[in-house]
Design a protein around this motif. Structure first.
Motif, short mmCIF file in Angstrom:
data_model
loop_
_atom_site.label_atom_id
_atom_site.label_comp_id
_atom_site.label_asym_id
_atom_site.label_seq_id
_atom_site.Cartn_x
_atom_site.Cartn_y
_atom_site.Cartn_z
N TYR A 125 98.26 18.08 44.40
CA TYR A 125 97.11 17.60 43.63
C TYR A 125 95.77 17.76 44.34
N MET A 126 95.74 17.60 45.66
CA MET A 126 94.48 17.65 46.41
C MET A 126 94.08 19.06 46.85
N GLY A 127 94.88 20.07 46.51
CA GLY A 127 94.45 21.45 46.70
C GLY A 127 94.56 22.01 48.10
N LYS A 128 93.93 23.18 48.23
CA LYS A 128 94.03 24.03 49.40
C LYS A 128 93.93 23.33 50.77
N ASP A 129 92.84 22.60 50.98
CA ASP A 129 92.64 22.04 52.32
C ASP A 129 93.61 20.89 52.61
N PHE A 156 101.85 16.05 33.36
CA PHE A 156 100.73 16.87 33.83
C PHE A 156 101.11 18.31 34.19
N GLN A 157 102.30 18.50 34.75
CA GLN A 157 102.67 19.81 35.30
C GLN A 157 102.73 20.91 34.25
N ASP A 160 98.52 22.73 29.50
CA ASP A 160 97.93 24.06 29.37
C ASP A 160 96.56 24.07 30.06
N THR A 161 96.43 24.92 31.07
CA THR A 161 95.13 25.06 31.75
C THR A 161 94.63 26.48 31.51
N TYR B 125 100.92 13.74 40.48
CA TYR B 125 101.49 15.01 40.00
C TYR B 125 102.82 14.85 39.26
N ALA B 146 92.56 10.22 41.41
CA ALA B 146 92.01 10.81 40.19
C ALA B 146 91.21 12.04 40.62
N LEU B 147 90.03 11.79 41.21
CA LEU B 147 89.16 12.89 41.66
C LEU B 147 88.87 12.65 43.15
N GLY B 152 89.27 20.88 48.14
CA GLY B 152 90.43 21.26 47.34
C GLY B 152 90.54 20.50 46.02
N ASP B 155 90.45 22.72 43.11
CA ASP B 155 91.51 23.68 42.85
C ASP B 155 92.25 23.34 41.56
N PHE B 156 92.62 22.07 41.40
CA PHE B 156 93.43 21.69 40.23
C PHE B 156 92.83 20.52 39.43
N GLN B 157 92.22 19.56 40.11
CA GLN B 157 91.79 18.33 39.44
C GLN B 157 90.74 18.56 38.36
N LEU B 159 90.47 21.44 36.60
CA LEU B 159 90.90 22.47 35.65
C LEU B 159 90.77 21.94 34.22
N ASP B 160 90.39 22.81 33.33
CA ASP B 160 90.27 22.44 31.92
C ASP B 160 91.65 22.39 31.27
N THR B 161 92.04 21.21 30.82
CA THR B 161 93.34 21.08 30.13
C THR B 161 93.05 20.72 28.67
N LEU B 166 91.53 17.98 34.19
CA LEU B 166 92.81 17.35 34.53
C LEU B 166 92.63 15.90 34.99
N TYR B 167 91.63 15.62 35.83
CA TYR B 167 91.50 14.25 36.36
C TYR B 167 91.23 13.26 35.23
N LYS B 169 92.37 13.63 32.13
CA LYS B 169 93.67 13.52 31.46
C LYS B 169 94.57 12.55 32.25
N VAL B 170 94.52 12.65 33.57
CA VAL B 170 95.30 11.76 34.44
C VAL B 170 94.87 10.31 34.21
N THR B 173 95.96 9.20 30.56
CA THR B 173 97.41 9.07 30.40
C THR B 173 97.91 7.82 31.13
#
Lengths: 273, 273
Positions: A125-129, A156-157, A160-161, B125, B146-147, B152, B155-157, B159-161, B166-167, B169-170, B173
């Motif tokens: 969830y927290m990405g690359k770093d 969540f997994q 659709d992104t 996740y 959340a955010l 990073g 990278d995912f938080q 993203l457009d869902t 995503l954050y 949506k998290v 939900t």
């Protein structure tokens, strides 16, 4: 351990089984409670009875942390016991960690250096770093959650992104990270049909597959869609093996269950070669 | 501790500061290395010097686990010291856990029962059944990512869902989960403009805000967009306070830094009342 060595172990043992060590004091045979360290004694007996049938052990850190310092000591004794007695075994700390960079570095140090596991599971969830500090360790492996085996995986997994489910985006993005060759992925066995899709994105990576056994996944289905030419799978089973009996014969029964799975795996490996 | 009691503490101390305890043997004053438990001695001195200026302490479990059993013992001594001497303090185990249901139950037991923290941070996740076991504990709080404040995070938080990051949506939900009233959320301070959006979704929840200080976030910006009528913020600062000095005056300097933040917070609280 390198992935090449892991592959050799798989061929030699004709097994890609990983036994999950989830020791719960309410579930282990009650006669062990009289010993000084019931959790370690339980693990040790399971390991001694199954080590030739399995290529990996996966202690689940939660089941140790729940018992505080005593639990952490049992974890240390367990990993030391495996490393000293069965050095060819691939060890996985199932810890699902992940935090900002300097914190992930500390987790990596805890599992790769202090405890000397071959691998650790992490959450994306927290990405690359949050993941790269783990990837910096040579001949150590970072097993990232992609698509898990539980009901909540669909919260969540699979969102659709932009025309692509989140878990696919996670897989793709992770391939761009530094030392991404040290990545493996968790992919739940309860959704075998997803493996074909996943193999398009990560054809060569090892996948750690929970969900066989107690969680209901099918081994043959997983292999059909998920195997690559280096096998590329580590199939985990915990409860179905370690809790096969609550009696004094628990280790023997665990071996019987592990043997059933290993024999099924041997047939699959033989049929491919 | 209830959120009502936490709110009362905030008003009484005119502070919504949480001090992050990230003890690193390479960064703590070197004279402490001669003591039997340098990590505990460091934490104890920081806590004694700042407890009247802060409403919370947040030990980061990675910095304890990295030292194995000794580290876990230091963590236990630290939480016990706070609970025994400063029972009005809100304690956070910054552990970012999350796993399938039976495993999350074990983590919840580890942090809420064995160690007796008021709260624990978790990662979303794996979805609903990975978080609900934590939520089942009365008067305990589950602080979900959340955010986050790191690079990073994007990278995912974000993203457009389906028209929504995503954050968001998290956040949405999670409000549907059982005992969701026990949820708080991690929202990084480096993106103050996001707080307005977040408050539309979770107007009443407490937000734990890392990223002030060493990570570069602005307190006034965060408060402008993130405060609600019960304050609703716990702002964490770790390195800027605990590593203000490497000398024998480290606790005194930590107090000075904590005091600066607390005074800024007091002004903000006064200006709102």
């Amino acid at each position: 351990m390198t992935t090449q060595q892991l592959h050799e172990q798989i061929l030699q043992k004709k097994s890609f089984l990983c036994v999950g060590l989830d020791p719960d004091l309410t579930k282990i045979p009650q006669h062990l409670l009289e010993t000084e360290d019931p959790i370690f004694e339980f693990n040790k007996a399971i390991i001694d009875a199954t080590h030739d049938l399995t290529v990996g052990y996966k202690p689940n850190t939660a089941f140790f942390e729940a018992y505080g310092i005593k639990g952490w000591m049992s974890l240390q004794k367990t990993i030391n016991y495996i490393n000293e007695n069965y050095p060819d075994i691939f060890t996985i700390a199932d810890a699902k960690r992940g935090d900002i960079g300097n914190t992930s570095s500390m987790y990596a140090k805890a599992f790769f250096e202090d405890l000397n596991f071959d691998s650790v599971t992490v959450a994306p969830y927290m990405g690359k770093d949050s993941i790269e500090p783990f990837l910096a360790f040579e001949n150590k492996h970072t097993i990232m959650l992609a698509l898990t085996s539980n009901e909540g995986a669909f919260d969540f997994q699979t969102l659709d992104t932009g025309g692509k489910e989140l878990y696919k985006k996670v897989l793709e993005t992770s391939k761009t990270w530094k030392n991404s060759g040290n990545l493996m992925y968790v992919v739940g066995a309860t959704k075998a049909e997803y493996f074909a899709e996943i193999r398009k994105i990560v054809p060569d990576s090892f996948l750690l597959v929970p969900g066989i056994g107690a969680q209901g996944g099918s081994l043959s289905e997983v292999c059909k869609y998920g195997m690559n030419d280096k096998v590329g799978l580590l199939v985990n089973s915990a409860r179905a093996i370690i809790y096969a009996s609550k009696g004094t014969d628990f280790a023997e029964k665990a071996r019987e269950e592990a043997l059933k799975v290993q024999q099924e795996m041997a047939e699959i490996i033989d049929s491919k070669s």
